[in-house]
Scaffold this motif. Structure first.
Motif, mmCIF file in Angstrom:
data_model
loop_
_atom_site.group_PDB
_atom_site.id
_atom_site.type_symbol
_atom_site.label_atom_id
_atom_site.label_comp_id
_atom_site.label_asym_id
_atom_site.label_seq_id
_atom_site.Cartn_x
_atom_site.Cartn_y
_atom_site.Cartn_z
ATOM 1 N N VAL A 98 -3.437 9.928 1.411
ATOM 2 C CA VAL A 98 -4.057 9.270 0.252
ATOM 3 C C VAL A 98 -4.870 8.054 0.718
ATOM 4 N N PHE A 101 -3.544 10.279 -11.013
ATOM 5 C CA PHE A 101 -2.695 10.376 -9.825
ATOM 6 C C PHE A 101 -1.339 9.679 -9.976
ATOM 7 N N ARG A 102 -1.222 8.715 -10.907
ATOM 8 C CA ARG A 102 0.074 8.075 -11.097
ATOM 9 C C ARG A 102 0.857 8.740 -12.229
ATOM 10 N N HIS A 103 0.201 8.912 -13.370
ATOM 11 C CA HIS A 103 0.957 9.362 -14.544
ATOM 12 C C HIS A 103 1.018 10.874 -14.688
ATOM 13 N N LEU A 119 0.846 -1.192 0.000
ATOM 14 C CA LEU A 119 0.000 0.000 0.000
ATOM 15 C C LEU A 119 0.885 1.247 0.000
ATOM 16 N N THR A 120 0.408 2.307 -0.641
ATOM 17 C CA THR A 120 1.173 3.552 -0.640
ATOM 18 C C THR A 120 1.451 4.014 0.804
ATOM 19 N N ILE A 151 0.698 8.467 -6.597
ATOM 20 C CA ILE A 151 0.644 7.055 -6.166
ATOM 21 C C ILE A 151 1.575 6.181 -7.014
ATOM 22 N N THR A 208 -8.557 7.485 -12.321
ATOM 23 C CA THR A 208 -7.843 7.908 -11.114
ATOM 24 C C THR A 208 -6.367 7.521 -11.188
ATOM 25 N N VAL A 209 -6.096 6.297 -11.658
ATOM 26 C CA VAL A 209 -4.702 5.855 -11.763
ATOM 27 C C VAL A 209 -3.951 6.709 -12.796
#
Lengths: 139, 141
Positions: free
Chosen positions: B82, B134-136, B76-77, B141, B130-131
């Motif tokens: 978050v 928030f990731r790219h 988990l982050t 995350i 969301t990924v």
């Protein structure tokens, strides 16, 4: 008896989540991450779970649950606002952390502080939802 | 491709068998958010033993396996802000939608429920977006 079989079902559910890798948040996020290093595992988990479940629904037709009562009737096939808004909020949280309700409980013993924080805030959200729904007129 | 899809398939079948037992024996839909939510918001007090027993199994057997033969990590982050926001979103969202990956996903799709299919499309789309965001784009995350 009801509690015993609920315990067996819960244990089997948790074991399945653990073996399938769904308690590993990076596998879940990896599945959602179509523009990154895409991980197809979740599709196999879903497919594997849907097969016995579909057989169970087929078997349930014209029968009753072994421990009495009746099978849940299909809900009105109505796709309302709540279904869309709720699923969108859930999906956003699922993508952020890579955890959904089942795996959050199944991984509680090895998930460390983060896992406990997630469950605590998830429970708080669940407790607040009835109030939130009436405030937002979603009830 | 690594072999994790085999584990996914085996685990998935176990999850489906768990749902089948809960349906055919207890007569209930195995939805994790409904089982948990009904306990904590008080709407299902009459069924607390059954639900409590389900959750005990869901927690205890993975705990035992992870401590012995299947060492596991959530990865988990470490960003607890978050994690907390995600927890609230999952809690509120699943209760407004009346289901999550197990209830709408596994149990709903397998009976070709329109609600289950629509819910699954929306939470996967929202999760995917969301990924990406928030990731790219944001790199959180």
């Amino acid at each position: 008896m009801r509690a015993l079989f609920a315990f067996i079902a819960g244990s089997l559910f948790g074991t399945g989540l653990l073996i399938s890798g769904m308690t590993n948040t990076q596998k879940v996020i990896g599945w959602l991450d179509v523009f990154g290093n895409w991980d197809p595992t979740l599709a196999f988990v879903m497919g594997g779970a849907i097969l016995p479940m579909a057989a169970a629904w087929a078997y349930s037709r014209g029968r009753s649950p072994k421990l009495g009562g009746t099978f849940p009737t299909p809900p009105e096939p109505k796709v309302g606002r709540n279904l869309v808004i709720g699923s969108t909020l859930f999906g956003a949280g699922w993508g952020l952390a890579g955890l959904c309700p089942g795996p959050s409980i199944a991984s509680l013993s090895f998930g460390g502080t983060g896992g406990m924080v997630f469950v605590a805030f998830m429970l708080a959200g669940m407790i607040l939802t009835p109030r939130l729904k009436s405030q937002l007129a979603l009830a | 491709m690594d072999a994790s899809w085999i584990n996914g398939l085996i685990g998935g079948v176990l999850i489906g068998c768990a749902g089948a037992i809960y349906l055919l024996v207890n007569g209930r839909i195995m939805g994790a958010s409904g089982i948990i939510g009904g306990l904590v918001d008080g709407s299902a007090r009459a069924m607390w033993k059954e639900r409590g027993a389900f959750l005990l199994g869901l927690f205890a057997l993975p705990a035992l396996l992870a401590a012995t033969v299947l060492p596991s990590q959530t990865n988990l982050t470490p960003n607890l802000i978050v994690v907390a926001i995600a927890g609230v979103l999952v809690g509120v969202g699943t209760r407004i939608a009346n289901g999550c990956t197990s209830g709408h996903g596994v149990c709903g799709i397998s009976r070709l429920s329109l609600r289950g299919i629509v819910a699954t499309i929306f939470y996967i789309l929202a999760g995917g977006l969301t990924v990406v965001l928030f990731r790219h784009i944001l790199g959180v995350i």
